[in-house]
Design an enzyme around this catalytic site. Structure first.
Site, PDB file in Angstrom:
ATOM      1  CB  THR A 197      -0.520  -0.014   1.168  1.00 50.21           C
ATOM      2  OG1 THR A 197      -1.291  -0.864   1.260  1.00 50.21           O
ATOM      3  CG2 THR A 197      -1.654   1.122   2.053  1.00 50.21           C
ATOM      4  CB  ILE A 226     -13.551  -2.333   1.847  1.00 53.35           C
ATOM      5  CG1 ILE A 226     -14.796  -1.522   0.366  1.00 53.35           C
ATOM      6  CG2 ILE A 226     -13.672  -0.917   2.514  1.00 53.35           C
ATOM      7  CD1 ILE A 226     -15.880  -1.152   1.350  1.00 53.35           C
ATOM      8  CG  ASP A 228      -5.640  -1.029   6.392  1.00 53.55           C
ATOM      9  OD1 ASP A 228      -5.063  -0.142   6.831  1.00 53.55           O
ATOM     10  OD2 ASP A 228      -5.366  -1.975   5.229  1.00 53.55           O
ATOM     11  N   GLY A 248      -0.092  -3.434   5.641  1.00 55.37           N
ATOM     12  CA  GLY A 248      -0.035  -4.602   5.885  1.00 55.37           C
ATOM     13  C   GLY A 248      -1.643  -4.759   5.708  1.00 55.37           C
ATOM     14  N   GLY A 250      -4.572  -5.829   6.226  1.00 52.97           N
ATOM     15  CA  GLY A 250      -6.320  -4.951   6.146  1.00 52.97           C
ATOM     16  C   GLY A 250      -6.733  -5.289   7.388  1.00 52.97           C
TER      17      GLY A 250
END
Length: 329
Positions: A197, A226, A228, A248, A250
């Site tokens: 991310t 979905i 984090d 990391g 999520g």
């Protein structure tokens, strides 16, 4: 107040077999983004503007898992999400499930600035993007040959594959050691854990903080998943005390509300920034969750922490300190 500070990340969890040329490429990209942010801060741009500027740069490069180069869903599409938060007034915006928006972080900013809401998703987010006149592209723009190859391998293994950048030479996943213990997400077995991310956190000389996070999610994820990254308080948080961006696993970050917890222990326990980061990484990741985060404080401090094998990261401050790294802290 202290001086300005900035930190960027390109994901926590790095395969130890990552080729050297890719390591160096990641460091060059992080350095370029730090330089861009430093120049913007010296030009007196607001932290929220610097965060958006830096993450747009990260989204435009296919090296990390955001924007162009995003991981693909099981259907072979890029389905992206992002969030941004201004510590001044705790204003925030987030989007999920966008497939044609060239820079999801900018759409998240528009949700914050131009809508009465904090979070828009899927067709609603796409419609809002068209209304706001943001740059749209075909979904093919986000898809790379590396990603298509990794999605094929993931489907053959009937698994989620996290590290989509590492070329595979055999049937083993992503260079994992043969004796590595099986990893799990929400109790279910997964392949090698190396999620990526991008994120940026900034504080200016006035103590104003901002944070943002953007991602394509997991390779071979279920459509509609979905993580984090767009969730305020989990993947992203900023207030008058600090700004945090996480990366990391999520699901573990969501359960631990990691980003908000850094601010909470600073506010309620009186911890310093690095102490708060270490506390959250050590105490708020349950079930063996692996994650990392970057943070700045209103005092001009900068910190990072992770319990994974490496995290792509870089940070700098007004005193001339600058560091880019991948492995041990």
């Amino acid at each position: 107040m202290g001086g300005w500070a900035i930190a960027v990340h390109g994901g926590a969890g790095v395969d130890p077999n990552l080729p050297k040329e890719r390591q160096e490429g990641a460091k060059r990209l992080l350095t370029r983004c730090l330089d861009l942010g430093i120049s913007a801060l010296r030009s007196s741009l607001l932290p929220i503007d610097v965060v958006e500027l830096v993450i747009r740069e990260l989204e435009s490069d296919p090296l990390f898992n955001s924007g162009r180069g995003s991981a693909l869903t099981a259907e072979g599409a890029a389905e992206m999400e992002a969030s941004i938060m201004d510590g001044v007034g705790r204003r925030c915006g987030a989007v999920s499930g966008v497939t044609t928006v060239k820079n999801p972080i900018s759409l998240a900013r528009l949700v914050m600035d131009k809508s009465p809401h904090s979070y828009l998703a899927f067709s609603g987010a796409e419609d809002f993007a068209k209304q706001q006149g943001v740059e749209l592209v075909d979904n093919d723009y986000f898809i790379t040959e590396d990603n298509l190859g990794m999605l094929k391998l993931a489907k053959e293994a009937n698994s989620i594959i996290f590290d989509y950048r590492i070329p595979l030479t055999g049937s083993d996943s992503c260079g994992a050691a043969a004796d590595s213990p099986p990893l799990k997400m929400n109790g279910l077995p997964i392949s090698v854990y190396a999620p990526e991310t991008v994120g940026c956190v900034v504080v200016d000389g006035e103590g104003r903080c901002a944070a943002g996070t953007s991602t394509g999610g997991l390779m071979n994820k279920m459509s509609g998943r979905i993580g984090d990254s767009p969730l305020i308080g989990s993947g992203t948080y900023a207030c008058d005390v600090c700004a945090v961006s996480c990366t990391g696993e999520g699901e573990a970050i969501i359960r631990g509300t990691l980003a908000r917890d850094v601010a909470a222990v600073m506010e309620y326990k009186g911890m310093g920034l690095q102490e708060a980061v270490d506390f959250v990484i050590e105490r708020r990741l349950d079930g063996g969750g692996q994650a990392g985060l970057i943070a700045v404080s209103s005092k001009g401090e900068v910190a990072c922490g992770f319990n994974s094998v490496g995290m792509f990261r870089g940070c700098a401050n007004e005193d001339g300190f600058m560091e880019v790294g991948i492995w041990d802290q």
